[in-house]
Scaffold this active site. Sequence first.
Site, PDB file in Angstrom:
ATOM      1  N   HIS A  29       0.685  -1.272   0.113  1.00 37.08           N
ATOM      2  CA  HIS A  29      -0.045   0.060  -0.066  1.00 37.08           C
ATOM      3  C   HIS A  29       0.908   1.300   0.086  1.00 37.08           C
ATOM      4  CE1 HIS A  29      -3.451   2.599   0.386  1.00 37.08           C
ATOM      5  NE2 HIS A  29      -4.023   1.761   1.212  1.00 37.08           N
ATOM      6  N   ASP A  88     -10.892  -4.404 -18.004  1.00 29.53           N
ATOM      7  CA  ASP A  88     -11.047  -5.521 -19.134  1.00 29.53           C
ATOM      8  C   ASP A  88      -9.593  -5.834 -19.745  1.00 29.53           C
ATOM      9  OD1 ASP A  88     -11.737  -6.885 -21.289  1.00 29.53           O
ATOM     10  OD2 ASP A  88     -12.953  -5.389 -22.397  1.00 29.53           O
TER      11      ASP A  88
END
Length: 469
Positions: free
Chosen positions: A166, A383
Amino acid sequence: MASSTAALKFTVRRRPAVLVAPAAPTPRELKRLSDIDDQDGLRFHIPVIQFYRRSALMGARDPAPVIRDAVAKALVPYYPFAGRLRELEGRKLAVECTGEGVLFIEADADVRLEHFGDALQPPFPCLEELIFDVPGSSEVLGSPLLLFQVTRLACGGFILGVRLHHTMADAQGLVQFLSAVAELARGAAAPSVRPVWGRELLEARDPPRPAFAHREYDEVPDTKGTIVPLDDMAHRSFFFGRQEVAAVRAHLPPHLRSRASTFDVLTGLLWRCRTVALAPDADEVMRMICIVNARGSKSGAGIPEGYYGNAFAFPVAVATAGELRENPLGFAVELVKRAKGEVDVEYMRSVADLMVLRGRPHFTVVRAYLASDVTKAGFGDLDFGWGRPAYGGPAKGGVGAIPGVASFLIPFKNAKGEDGIVVPMCLPGPAMEKFVEEMEKLLRPPVDDAAAAARQKQHDAVQAIRSAL
């Protein structure tokens, strides 16, 4: 409203993890993280999971090599991800850009996408098999900064698990990198967004001069044992569609009903219900930490397009447990709204200054709860050639150095086709039952106090008459 996945069991067969290096030579240099990036509360790996259906367009193409090759290409412009963290003087983190690469695992599972149920949402069964923690890979220093696992399913679909350190990026930064991978996987010559390092934008001033109280970083002793216990933790998800959000708004006063954002409303609701469920003493001070993005013109922080570092603050709403329990829901929502409104460029600079002065502290976890809105992050748009995911976003709630403290607000379409927000919660078992009970009260229409008092008075009068007979 509430959902928890039934006990689905399946077997995952993994190949050994490999390192995927950038597809072309990259600079060898030391790059300092910002003073927002390297705070203690971000020194952990965060899991994200994407579920993809079989695509007739892609036929029998294997997603693993497609994604692996695209990761290698994306690591050329995003070469710091292929490096390793080092700690400098004053606990300052920097990336040694070594080009070593990121971890990649190829796997197969004897399960079909439909076995996960109509509504794909956390908690997911066998998550530790879908984002495998390669031994020795989850240290803060010297470990790979990203891990990918592509698990092919028996139906022809697949699951992409990603684990990010992170300190390197926030949700928006990770989605930017994954979008680059997705574009390259679909055949693009280069990513459409040029990555910007620019971490000096969020470094402390010289000399540091914090200008806010920053109660999100208060040092609070856990004198009453009120950090959430880690044993017997229950994981459930809660769906809020248009109907549920409207029901909660109906409990707010008119001025808040129209002005409060959905985040304000749901965060206030979650904070209040969680406090009631954990049943702390009335005088205990509770903190609701909100993650507020500093990107965009509103904050004035000047974060450029393409910046993929952490660009958010942890403003905090503070109230006693008694105040949260005894006041209407609007009390909690108003405090959340006010805390969020503090964040601007001066607030961000003040946080960076405080980090340097106080040795990069962890945000307060004692009697604290954190909410992060990822509804606009874009996980659902990724995608890789197989279409948009059936689910995309955080793999579970309660992640971080202290499990059980954080929740995400995730965009979601339920089994009925309704768009809304799903919130994974992590609480001790008995507290979860009380949380559900409290939540259900606020999802029912509010009781008209005057009418309720009149009914009670009538009831009491009838009881008095019966007693006298």
